[in-house]
Design a protein around this motif. Structure first.
Motif, PDB file in Angstrom:
ATOM      1  N   TYR A 142      -0.859  13.881   5.218  1.00  0.00           N
ATOM      2  CA  TYR A 142      -1.402  12.981   4.030  1.00  0.00           C
ATOM      3  C   TYR A 142       0.315  12.509   3.573  1.00  0.00           C
ATOM      4  O   TYR A 142       0.920  13.167   2.887  1.00  0.00           O
ATOM      5  CB  TYR A 142      -1.917  13.707   2.903  1.00  0.00           C
ATOM      6  N   TYR A 179     -10.851   9.318   0.965  1.00  0.00           N
ATOM      7  CA  TYR A 179     -10.397   9.186  -0.434  1.00  0.00           C
ATOM      8  C   TYR A 179     -11.793   9.251  -1.218  1.00  0.00           C
ATOM      9  O   TYR A 179     -12.481   8.030  -1.526  1.00  0.00           O
ATOM     10  CB  TYR A 179      -9.467   8.240  -0.928  1.00  0.00           C
ATOM     11  N   ASP A 220       0.984  -1.065  -0.072  1.00  0.00           N
ATOM     12  CA  ASP A 220       0.099   0.054  -0.003  1.00  0.00           C
ATOM     13  C   ASP A 220       1.011   1.255   0.009  1.00  0.00           C
ATOM     14  O   ASP A 220       1.784   1.325   0.829  1.00  0.00           O
ATOM     15  CB  ASP A 220      -0.858   0.008   1.281  1.00  0.00           C
TER      16      ASP A 220
HETATM   17  P1  AHM Z   1      -1.733   1.816  -3.958  1.00  0.00           P
HETATM   18  O1  AHM Z   1      -2.179   0.736  -3.225  1.00  0.00           O
HETATM   19  O2  AHM Z   1      -1.579   1.354  -5.476  1.00  0.00           O
HETATM   20  O3  AHM Z   1      -0.298   2.521  -3.393  1.00  0.00           O
HETATM   21  O4  AHM Z   1      -2.711   2.788  -3.843  1.00  0.00           O
HETATM   22  C1  AHM Z   1      -3.459   3.130  -2.618  1.00  0.00           C
HETATM   23  C2  AHM Z   1      -2.567   4.290  -2.235  1.00  0.00           C
HETATM   24  C3  AHM Z   1      -3.227   4.828  -0.573  1.00  0.00           C
HETATM   25  O5  AHM Z   1      -2.412   4.124   0.196  1.00  0.00           O
HETATM   26  C4  AHM Z   1      -2.969   6.389  -0.648  1.00  0.00           C
HETATM   27  O6  AHM Z   1      -3.802   6.807   0.260  1.00  0.00           O
HETATM   28  C5  AHM Z   1      -3.441   6.679  -1.951  1.00  0.00           C
HETATM   29  O7  AHM Z   1      -3.293   5.607  -3.035  1.00  0.00           O
HETATM   30  C6  AHM Z   1      -2.735   7.853  -2.523  1.00  0.00           C
HETATM   31  O8  AHM Z   1      -3.176   8.089  -3.945  1.00  0.00           O
HETATM   32  P2  AHM Z   1      -3.203   9.676  -4.462  1.00  0.00           P
HETATM   33  O9  AHM Z   1      -1.707   9.592  -4.821  1.00  0.00           O
HETATM   34  O10 AHM Z   1      -4.093   9.787  -5.626  1.00  0.00           O
HETATM   35  O11 AHM Z   1      -3.511  10.529  -3.231  1.00  0.00           O
END
Ligand code: AHM
Ligand code: MG
Length: 350
Positions: free
Chosen positions: A259, A279, A139
């Motif tokens: 964030y 989100y 994540d």
């Molecule tokens: P990922 O699992 O592909 O990393 O996506 C999930 C993540 C979250 O942990 C995070 O809060 C979010 O995507 C961040 O996205 P953004 O860059 O659009 O803010």
């Protein structure tokens, strides 16, 4: 100040030492069995499942801790996954770690993850178990190459019905059916936070022992907290109610933004200190970014077990019935009062 008699002091010191030792011995698998107060086959299974997840976490943490020193760990593979996102080498490694750890375990019948279009079924020459593991191996992938916090998210569901290939029977069911869920946080230390529906408990990896040791039992999320955690770069792509909520936060004293780009670490902070992570959907993507089955629902289970809430803005995350494996959902999660505040903007405009 009067001194305690020597014998009392001794007792106290011994008690302290005993407590410290007892705490050091409270490993994850022991804790699961203690929680269930049983050595039934199901309790043994759950304990073994958590133990395997912990092993996956240790392997991933080990690789991350040396990422900058090894060849072939950082950067992209050049592939694009089922989500349309560029795949990082660590995504592939972590995905394979979970498969490898569970393949011969006899505990699961299949694994489903963010990185695989279809579930991985345990091959016929391996022992097949009664559970399904859903997981997001890494994540916050975008943090990988800059040595920032990352996570893994997991949920365990019981396989129902005889037809293993019938996804609808158990995988496409609401999150209420999860029997365990949690996350591993790869930060300055590696932590594992889990629930089996009996509160939320955190463990810290002691590298000298190679074990996750109990850190805090029965974590309760504060009713309200100062943090709001959202990617404000999307401000003009949100629906008006979300923009209004963020304007409200800007003009109200006592809020602070955090964030990190990895929601496991953002939500972990909120679990401990209170606040809300959002989100929301955007105009081009009303369903948002986060995936229901292996991101939002497991974290919703954890946060609800700690006294918090998780919603799409209209329906509790744990009540959403998925239509497909990689379904996305808007997510508002955290302290009950803060989630209610966002909800009131979505539902009543203030
Ligand atoms: P990922 O699992 O592909 O990393 O996506 C999930 C993540 C979250 O942990 C995070 O809060 C979010 O995507 C961040 O996205 P953004 O860059 O659009 O803010
Ligand atoms: Mg993810």
């Amino acid at each position: 100040m009067a001194r305690a008699p020597e014998s009392l002091e001794l007792d106290t010191n011994e008690e302290v030492a005993d407590k410290a030792l007892d705490r050091d011995c409270t490993t994850l698998s022991r804790h699961v069995l203690q929680q269930l107060q049983s050595f039934s086959p199901q309790a043994q299974d759950l304990s073994a499942l958590m133990n395997r997840i912990a092993l996956a976490g240790k392997l991933i943490a080990r690789r991350l801790s040396r990422a900058g020193l090894m060849e072939g760990v950082l950067g992209f593979t050049g592939e694009v996954n089922v989500q349309g996102e560029s795949v990082k080498k660590m995504d592939v490694y972590a995905n394979d770690v979970f498969i490898s750890v569970f393949k011969q375990s006899g505990l699961v019948c299949r694994l489903a993850s963010e990185e695989m279009e279809k579930p991985y079924y345990i091959p016929e020459n391996c022992p097949v178990g009664r559970y399904t593991l859903l997981y997001d191996p890494i994540d916050g992938s975008s943090n990988t190459d800059t040595n920032l916090s990352l996570g893994s998210i997991f949920a365990i569901r019981q396989q129902e019905g005889g037809d293993l290939n019938n996804e609808a029977a158990d995988l496409l069911a609401p999150g209420q059916g999860q029997i365990a869920a949690g996350y591993i946080l790869y930060g300055p230390s590696t932590m594992l936070v889990y629930t089996i529906g009996r509160g939320v408990h955190s463990f810290t990896l002691d590298p000298s022992l190679g074990e996750f040791i109990l850190t805090e039992e029965n974590i309760r999320i504060p009713e309200h907290g100062p943090v709001y955690s959202v990617n404000e770069g999307n401000f003009w792509q949100w629906d008006e109610p979300i923009r209004e909520y963020v304007r409200y936060v800007h003009r109200t004293e006592g809020y602070t933004a955090r964030y990190s780009g990895a929601m496991v670490s953002d939500i972990h902070r909120i679990l401990i200190q209170g606040g809300v992570f959002l989100y929301p959907g955007t105009l081009p993507k009303p369903e948002g970014k986060l995936r229901l089955l292996y991101e939002s629902a497991p974290l919703a289970f954890v946060v609800e077990q700690a006294g918090g809430r998780a919603t799409t803005g209209h329906i509790d995350i744990l009540d959403v019935i998925p239509k497909k494996l990689h379904q996305r959902t808007p997510l508002i999660i955290g302290s009950p009062k803060d989630v209610a505040k966002v909800e009131s903007f979505i539902q009543n405009g203030h």
